[in-house]
Motif scaffolding. Structure first.
Motif, PDB file in Angstrom:
ATOM      1  N   VAL A   3      -4.952  -6.823   1.303  1.00 50.35           N
ATOM      2  CA  VAL A   3      -4.488  -6.736  -0.080  1.00 50.35           C
ATOM      3  C   VAL A   3      -2.972  -6.941  -0.105  1.00 50.35           C
ATOM      4  O   VAL A   3      -2.225  -6.189   0.539  1.00 50.35           O
ATOM      5  CB  VAL A   3      -4.849  -5.373  -0.704  1.00 50.35           C
ATOM      6  N   GLU A   4      -2.535  -7.976  -0.824  1.00 51.39           N
ATOM      7  CA  GLU A   4      -1.100  -8.229  -1.000  1.00 51.39           C
ATOM      8  C   GLU A   4      -0.681  -7.739  -2.379  1.00 51.39           C
ATOM      9  O   GLU A   4      -1.266  -8.122  -3.394  1.00 51.39           O
ATOM     10  CB  GLU A   4      -0.793  -9.717  -0.843  1.00 51.39           C
ATOM     11  N   ILE A   5       0.345  -6.904  -2.410  1.00 54.85           N
ATOM     12  CA  ILE A   5       0.822  -6.290  -3.648  1.00 54.85           C
ATOM     13  C   ILE A   5       2.267  -6.699  -3.865  1.00 54.85           C
ATOM     14  O   ILE A   5       3.102  -6.570  -2.959  1.00 54.85           O
ATOM     15  CB  ILE A   5       0.716  -4.751  -3.578  1.00 54.85           C
ATOM     16  N   ASP A   6       2.563  -7.210  -5.055  1.00 58.39           N
ATOM     17  CA  ASP A   6       3.937  -7.559  -5.424  1.00 58.39           C
ATOM     18  C   ASP A   6       4.560  -6.345  -6.094  1.00 58.39           C
ATOM     19  O   ASP A   6       4.237  -6.019  -7.241  1.00 58.39           O
ATOM     20  CB  ASP A   6       3.945  -8.763  -6.370  1.00 58.39           C
ATOM     21  N   ALA A   7       5.447  -5.675  -5.383  1.00 55.53           N
ATOM     22  CA  ALA A   7       6.042  -4.445  -5.919  1.00 55.53           C
ATOM     23  C   ALA A   7       6.930  -4.711  -7.117  1.00 55.53           C
ATOM     24  O   ALA A   7       7.194  -3.799  -7.898  1.00 55.53           O
ATOM     25  CB  ALA A   7       6.840  -3.743  -4.823  1.00 55.53           C
ATOM     26  N   ALA A   8       7.395  -5.965  -7.279  1.00 61.69           N
ATOM     27  CA  ALA A   8       8.237  -6.262  -8.434  1.00 61.69           C
ATOM     28  C   ALA A   8       7.473  -6.104  -9.736  1.00 61.69           C
ATOM     29  O   ALA A   8       8.046  -5.729 -10.765  1.00 61.69           O
ATOM     30  CB  ALA A   8       8.795  -7.677  -8.318  1.00 61.69           C
ATOM     31  N   SER A   9       6.160  -6.394  -9.725  1.00 60.60           N
ATOM     32  CA  SER A   9       5.354  -6.271 -10.949  1.00 60.60           C
ATOM     33  C   SER A   9       4.339  -5.138 -10.873  1.00 60.60           C
ATOM     34  O   SER A   9       3.729  -4.804 -11.887  1.00 60.60           O
ATOM     35  CB  SER A   9       4.615  -7.591 -11.223  1.00 60.60           C
ATOM     36  N   HIS A  10       4.149  -4.547  -9.700  1.00 52.55           N
ATOM     37  CA  HIS A  10       3.205  -3.434  -9.552  1.00 52.55           C
ATOM     38  C   HIS A  10       3.882  -2.317  -8.775  1.00 52.55           C
ATOM     39  O   HIS A  10       3.388  -1.872  -7.738  1.00 52.55           O
ATOM     40  CB  HIS A  10       1.928  -3.890  -8.830  1.00 52.55           C
ATOM     41  N   GLY A  11       5.025  -1.901  -9.281  1.00 54.23           N
ATOM     42  CA  GLY A  11       5.797  -0.888  -8.571  1.00 54.23           C
ATOM     43  C   GLY A  11       5.813   0.468  -9.234  1.00 54.23           C
ATOM     44  O   GLY A  11       6.597   1.333  -8.829  1.00 54.23           O
ATOM     45  N   GLY A  12       4.938   0.683 -10.204  1.00 56.52           N
ATOM     46  CA  GLY A  12       4.926   1.959 -10.902  1.00 56.52           C
ATOM     47  C   GLY A  12       4.139   3.023 -10.162  1.00 56.52           C
ATOM     48  O   GLY A  12       3.422   2.751  -9.200  1.00 56.52           O
ATOM     49  N   VAL A  13       4.240   4.241 -10.654  1.00 48.07           N
ATOM     50  CA  VAL A  13       3.566   5.360 -10.001  1.00 48.07           C
ATOM     51  C   VAL A  13       2.051   5.243 -10.135  1.00 48.07           C
ATOM     52  O   VAL A  13       1.299   5.641  -9.226  1.00 48.07           O
ATOM     53  CB  VAL A  13       4.092   6.691 -10.563  1.00 48.07           C
ATOM     54  N   GLU A  14       1.551   4.673 -11.226  1.00 51.42           N
ATOM     55  CA  GLU A  14       0.105   4.523 -11.392  1.00 51.42           C
ATOM     56  C   GLU A  14      -0.463   3.553 -10.368  1.00 51.42           C
ATOM     57  O   GLU A  14      -1.561   3.754  -9.838  1.00 51.42           O
ATOM     58  CB  GLU A  14      -0.205   4.045 -12.813  1.00 51.42           C
ATOM     59  N   ASP A  15       0.270   2.466 -10.086  1.00 52.38           N
ATOM     60  CA  ASP A  15      -0.180   1.530  -9.057  1.00 52.38           C
ATOM     61  C   ASP A  15      -0.218   2.198  -7.686  1.00 52.38           C
ATOM     62  O   ASP A  15      -1.139   1.960  -6.888  1.00 52.38           O
ATOM     63  CB  ASP A  15       0.746   0.309  -9.018  1.00 52.38           C
ATOM     64  N   ALA A  16       0.783   3.031  -7.404  1.00 43.88           N
ATOM     65  CA  ALA A  16       0.809   3.727  -6.123  1.00 43.88           C
ATOM     66  C   ALA A  16      -0.354   4.707  -6.010  1.00 43.88           C
ATOM     67  O   ALA A  16      -0.965   4.851  -4.943  1.00 43.88           O
ATOM     68  CB  ALA A  16       2.142   4.444  -5.946  1.00 43.88           C
ATOM     69  N   ARG A  17      -0.670   5.394  -7.083  1.00 44.77           N
ATOM     70  CA  ARG A  17      -1.788   6.343  -7.055  1.00 44.77           C
ATOM     71  C   ARG A  17      -3.113   5.614  -6.842  1.00 44.77           C
ATOM     72  O   ARG A  17      -3.996   6.093  -6.112  1.00 44.77           O
ATOM     73  CB  ARG A  17      -1.816   7.133  -8.359  1.00 44.77           C
ATOM     74  N   GLU A  18      -3.269   4.441  -7.474  1.00 45.95           N
ATOM     75  CA  GLU A  18      -4.492   3.668  -7.280  1.00 45.95           C
ATOM     76  C   GLU A  18      -4.630   3.230  -5.819  1.00 45.95           C
ATOM     77  O   GLU A  18      -5.728   3.293  -5.233  1.00 45.95           O
ATOM     78  CB  GLU A  18      -4.484   2.444  -8.193  1.00 45.95           C
ATOM     79  N   LEU A  19      -3.512   2.803  -5.221  1.00 45.73           N
ATOM     80  CA  LEU A  19      -3.560   2.406  -3.814  1.00 45.73           C
ATOM     81  C   LEU A  19      -3.926   3.606  -2.942  1.00 45.73           C
ATOM     82  O   LEU A  19      -4.729   3.477  -1.999  1.00 45.73           O
ATOM     83  CB  LEU A  19      -2.199   1.827  -3.407  1.00 45.73           C
ATOM     84  N   ARG A  20      -3.349   4.742  -3.247  1.00 41.40           N
ATOM     85  CA  ARG A  20      -3.629   5.943  -2.451  1.00 41.40           C
ATOM     86  C   ARG A  20      -5.089   6.352  -2.534  1.00 41.40           C
ATOM     87  O   ARG A  20      -5.674   6.819  -1.552  1.00 41.40           O
ATOM     88  CB  ARG A  20      -2.728   7.077  -2.937  1.00 41.40           C
ATOM     89  N   GLU A  21      -5.713   6.146  -3.693  1.00 44.76           N
ATOM     90  CA  GLU A  21      -7.117   6.518  -3.860  1.00 44.76           C
ATOM     91  C   GLU A  21      -8.057   5.522  -3.198  1.00 44.76           C
ATOM     92  O   GLU A  21      -9.145   5.896  -2.734  1.00 44.76           O
ATOM     93  CB  GLU A  21      -7.435   6.629  -5.351  1.00 44.76           C
ATOM     94  N   ARG A  22      -7.666   4.235  -3.147  1.00 43.53           N
ATOM     95  CA  ARG A  22      -8.531   3.209  -2.562  1.00 43.53           C
ATOM     96  C   ARG A  22      -8.419   3.152  -1.043  1.00 43.53           C
ATOM     97  O   ARG A  22      -9.320   2.659  -0.366  1.00 43.53           O
ATOM     98  CB  ARG A  22      -8.189   1.836  -3.143  1.00 43.53           C
ATOM     99  N   ALA A  23      -7.294   3.625  -0.491  1.00 46.94           N
ATOM    100  CA  ALA A  23      -7.064   3.506   0.940  1.00 46.94           C
ATOM    101  C   ALA A  23      -8.145   4.176   1.796  1.00 46.94           C
ATOM    102  O   ALA A  23      -8.563   3.605   2.817  1.00 46.94           O
ATOM    103  CB  ALA A  23      -5.679   4.059   1.291  1.00 46.94           C
ATOM    104  N   PRO A  24      -8.655   5.369   1.448  1.00 46.58           N
ATOM    105  CA  PRO A  24      -9.640   6.020   2.334  1.00 46.58           C
ATOM    106  C   PRO A  24     -11.008   5.350   2.352  1.00 46.58           C
ATOM    107  O   PRO A  24     -11.833   5.676   3.215  1.00 46.58           O
ATOM    108  CB  PRO A  24      -9.743   7.441   1.749  1.00 46.58           C
ATOM    109  N   THR A  25     -11.294   4.436   1.449  1.00 47.87           N
ATOM    110  CA  THR A  25     -12.614   3.804   1.419  1.00 47.87           C
ATOM    111  C   THR A  25     -12.801   2.894   2.615  1.00 47.87           C
ATOM    112  O   THR A  25     -11.835   2.359   3.170  1.00 47.87           O
ATOM    113  CB  THR A  25     -12.797   2.996   0.125  1.00 47.87           C
ATOM    114  N   ALA A  26     -14.055   2.704   3.010  1.00 46.29           N
ATOM    115  CA  ALA A  26     -14.353   1.898   4.187  1.00 46.29           C
ATOM    116  C   ALA A  26     -14.069   0.431   3.927  1.00 46.29           C
ATOM    117  O   ALA A  26     -14.167  -0.055   2.792  1.00 46.29           O
ATOM    118  CB  ALA A  26     -15.822   2.083   4.579  1.00 46.29           C
TER     119      ALA A  26
END
Length: 596
Positions: free
Chosen positions: A95-118
Motif C-alpha cells: 500500500v502506497e500512501i501519499d502523506a501530502a493528501s492523506h496526512g490527517g489523523v483519521e487516515d492514520a487511525r485507518e492505517l492503524r486499524e488495517r495493519a493487524p489484518t492478515a
C-alpha cells in the motif's frame, strides 16, 4: 482494431526493478540485501534524500524481496505473480500512501486499524508512506504505538525529502538510510544507455549538460531526456539541449564572474536581461551564482581539493583559472552580497532588482553602503581633490597621495599623470595614445595600477567589426590552449589570471587581479606573441594594454579620530588661513599686537 498504447514516460519505464538496478545507493542496497540474507530485516525504515534518487523505487524492491515466491530473497525474480503485481502497482498488500493528501489523523487511525489484518495476497504487508514529513502531529501520535510494536508480517517504509521535520519519536523507531545525489558521470552514463536502448544517440557533452541540469535527480534527468528526444528525434546533440535548456548554466556563471572580476556592470545587466528573456527563474539563477562563487572560493583557499566540488572531471582547471582573477576577500564579498539578495528575494516582488543591485555593488564598490564602500568613496574624494600628490622619481613613477594609483613607464619617458576617477570612467573607448606622450585616456572602472611598456604596435585588425568583448571572453580559453600548442607556456601562464576588459577594434585592454604587476610585465614583454595568437584565432592585431585592478576587499571603516590623528598639525599661518577662508574674516592690526 488494435487499441493505441498510451505513451509511458521514460522515468516510469526505466524505474529500477531489482537491487542491482538501483544507481548510486550501494550503501543502502548492501544493508537491505545483507539483512534479508541473515534474516535480520527491521520492521520500519526511514528513507531520506533529495528527489529522484530512488527512495520509493527501493521501497518497492524491498516489498518484492519479502513477497517474492522465491523468497524472502535478496534477488527477487521479477517474473512471479507477486513481483509482477508489485511492479504494476496492483498488489493488495503493498500500500502506497501519499502523506501530502492523506496526512490527517483519521487516515492514520485507518492505517492503524488495517495493519493487524492478515495479508490478502503475499507473505507480508508493506506500507510505503511517501512525503512522510507532511503527516500531521496528531497522525504521528496515532502511528507511534504501531511503529513501536508492529503486528507480525507488517513493515513500514517512510520516504521523505525533509528528515529534519520528522518527530524524533518516529525516527528513533526506524532504521534510517540517507540516499545521495547521483553524480553527473553516473547520470550521463544512464542517459547514454537509455538513449541507446531507445534506438537513438546522444553526444557526451549533451548528456553531461542534461545531467548537470538535473542536479543529481535521475527522474529529472530522464524527464529532460524525454523532452530532448521529442525535439531532436533520434539524435540529441548540444544544439538540441541548448534549445531546450537555454545557454549552459556553467557558461553563464563563468561569464557573470568574468564581468564581476573586471567591474563590468553593463555586461552583468545584459546577462540578467538575457536570462529574464529566456524565462529563467532569477531565484534559481542567484542560487547558481552563489554555488559558482562558492566553488571559486574553495578553489582559491583550498587548492587541489576537487573532491569537495560537484563538478565534472575537466571542470576544475577552468575554475582554477578563473579563481586567479580574484582575491579571497573579493569572492567572500560577492558571496555576502548574493546571500543578501537571495534573502531579499523571499519577500520582494521584484527579484530582478535584488539581483541587479547585488551585482552592481559587486562590480562598483562605491555603490556599496558597507564600510568598504565608504572607504572607496573617501579615496575617490581625495583623488578628485588631488591631495598630497607626490612627484615621480627619475624612474618614471607617479604616485598619488593615497598611494593607491601608480603609473609605471619606461625610464626615458615623461611621468604619466595621476588620473581622477571621473577621468577613469569618462568614456567607453579604451586606453589609447602614444605612451611617450603626456595625454592618456583611461575609461575602465577602478584600476589601481596601470602598467604599459611604451611600445606602440601598429594595428592590423582584419575584421574588428565582428569581434567584441563578449566574443573575446568566450574565446579566451581557446586562446590559452592555442598558446600551449605553440609552446608559449610563460605567456599562457601569465594570461590565465587576465580578463578582457574593453576592446574597441584598435586597443585590447586586459585586467589583472591586484598584486599582479610582475605578471603584467611578462605579458607586455610578449605583446608580439599575444598579438600573433589573436590574429590566428580572431583575425585582429590590437594594441595590448594591461590594467591591474584595485583590491575590493572588505575593510573596516576608519574612525574620525583615526583620520584626524593621521594628519600633521597645521602651522600657525596655515591655521589662520583656514579660519579666514571658513568665516571670511579679516585680521586687524590691533588683533596681531601682543596682549590683545
Amino acid at each position: 482494431m488494435a487499441e493505441d498504447k498510451q505513451h509511458q514516460a521514460l522515468y516510469r519505464r526505466y524505474r529500477p526493478q531489482t537491487p542491482a538496478e538501483v544507481l548510486g545507493q550501494d550503501h543502502v542496497v548492501r544493508a537491505l540485501t545483507g539483512a534479508i540474507r541473515e534474516n535480520r530485516l527491521h520492521h520500519a525504515f526511514l528513507f531520506c534524500g533529495p528527489r529522484g534518487t530512488g527512495k520509493t523505487s527501493t521501497a518497492r524492491i524491498l516489498a518484492k524481496m519479502v513477497n517474492c515466491e522465491q523468497g524472502p530473497t535478496a534477488e527477487p525474480c521479477g517474473v512471479c505473480t507477486q513481483c509482477v503485481a508489485i511492479r504494476e502497482g496492483q498488489h493488495l498488500d503493498v500500500v502506497e500512501i501519499d502523506a501530502a493528501s492523506h496526512g490527517g489523523v483519521e487516515d492514520a487511525r485507518e492505517l492503524r486499524e488495517r495493519a493487524p489484518t492478515a495479508p490478502a495476497m503475499g507473505r507480508e504487508k508493506v506500507y510505503i508512506i511517501d512525503e512522510a514529513q507532511r503527516l500531521s502531529r496528531e497522525a504521528f501520535d496515532a502511528l507511534l504505538k504501531v511503529f513501536e510494536e508492529p503486528p507480525v508480517g507488517v513493515r513500514f517504509v517512510l520516504a521523505t525529502t525533509e528528515p529534519h521535520k520528522m518527530p524524533a519519536t518516529i525516527v528513533g523507531r526506524c532504521q534510517r538510510f540517507d540516499f545521495r545525489r547521483l553524480t553527473m558521470e553516473t547520470l550521463a552514463a544512464q542517459l547514454r544507455a537509455i538513449t541507446t536502448a531507445e534506438g537513438g544517440t546522444i553526444t557526451d557533452s549533451a548528456a553531461l549538460a542534461i545531467a548537470r541540469q538535473a542536479e543529481g535527480s535521475s527522474r529529472d534527468a530522464l524527464s529532460l531526456l524525454d523532452q530532448a528526444s521529442v525535439m531532436g528525434g533520434e539524435t540529441i546533440d548540444d544544439a538540441v539541449v541548448q534549445s531546450l535548456l537555454g545557454a549552459p548554466r556553467g557558461e553563464v556563471q563563468h561569464e557573470l564572474a568574468d564581468a564581476v572580476a573586471v567591474g563590468d556592470a553593463r555586461t552583468t545587466f545584459e546577462i540578467v536581461n538575457r536570462l529574464v528573456q529566456d524565462g529563467q527563474d532569477l531565484r534559481n539563477v542567484t542560487a547558481e551564482a552563489l554555488a559558482h562563487f562558492r566553488d571559486l572560493l574553495l578553489v582559491k583557499t583550498a587548492p587541489g581539493q576537487d573532491d569537495l566540488l560537484d563538478i565534472q572531471a575537466d571542470g576544475y582547471e577552468q575554475l582554477r583559472v578563473q579563481a586567479e582573477k580574484f582575491t579571497p576577500g573579493e569572492i567572500a564579498r560577492v558571496i555576502s552580497l548574493l546571500l543578501a539578495a537571495q534573502n531579499d528575494m523571499r519577500w520582494t516582488t521584484s527579484p530582478r532588482l535584488s539581483l541587479e543591485l547585488a551585482l552592481v555593488r559587486a562590480t562598483i564598490p562605491e555603490t556599496d553602503p558597507n564600510p568598504a564602500g565608504v572607504v572607496a568613496r573617501l579615496e575617490r574624494l581625495e583623488r578628485l581633490a588631488n591631495l598630497d600628490v607626490a612627484s615621480a622619481s627619475s624612474a618614471g613613477v607617479s604616485v598619488g597621495g593615497t598611494s593607491d594609483e601608480v603609473v609605471v613607464g619606461s625610464p626615458d619617458e615623461a611621468p604619466l599623470p595621476v588620473l581622477a576617477p571621473s577621468e577613469l570612467r569618462s568614456s567607453e573607448s579604451p586606453l589609447t595614445g602614444d605612451p611617450a606622450s603626456d595625454e592618456v585616456e583611461v575609461p575602465t572602472a577602478e584600476p589601481s595600477t596601470t602598467v604599459e611598456t611604451g611600445v606602440q604596435t601598429q594595428v592590423h585588425a582584419a575584421d574588428a567589426g565582428s569581434v567584441d568583448v563578449a566574443m573575446l571572453r568566450r574565446g579566451w580559453p581557446g586562446l590559452l590552449e592555442h598558446l600551449q600548442s605553440t609552446r608559449q607556456m610563460i605567456l599562457k601562464a601569465s594570461l590565465e589570471s587576465s580578463t578582457v576588459a574593453t576592446y574597441d577594434g584598435d586597443t585590447l585592454e586586459l585586467a589583472f587581479p591586484p598584486a599582479k604587476t610582475f605578471t603584467v610585465e611578462k605579458v607586455m614583454g610578449k605583446a608580439g606573441e599575444l598579438q600573433q595568437a589573436l590574429a590566428d584565432l580572431f583575425g585582429i592585431r590590437p594594441t595590448i594594454v594591461c590594467v591591474v585592478r584595485e583590491a575590493r576587499d572588505t575593510v573596516e571603516e576608519p574612525t574620525l579620530l583615526e583620520i584626524v590623528d593621521d594628519e600633521d598639525p597645521p602651522s600657525d599661518e596655515e591655521a589662520l588661513r583656514r579660519v579666514k577662508e571658513m568665516f571670511g574674516a579679516q585680521v586687524t592690526a590691533d588683533a596681531s599686537e601682543p596682549g590683545d
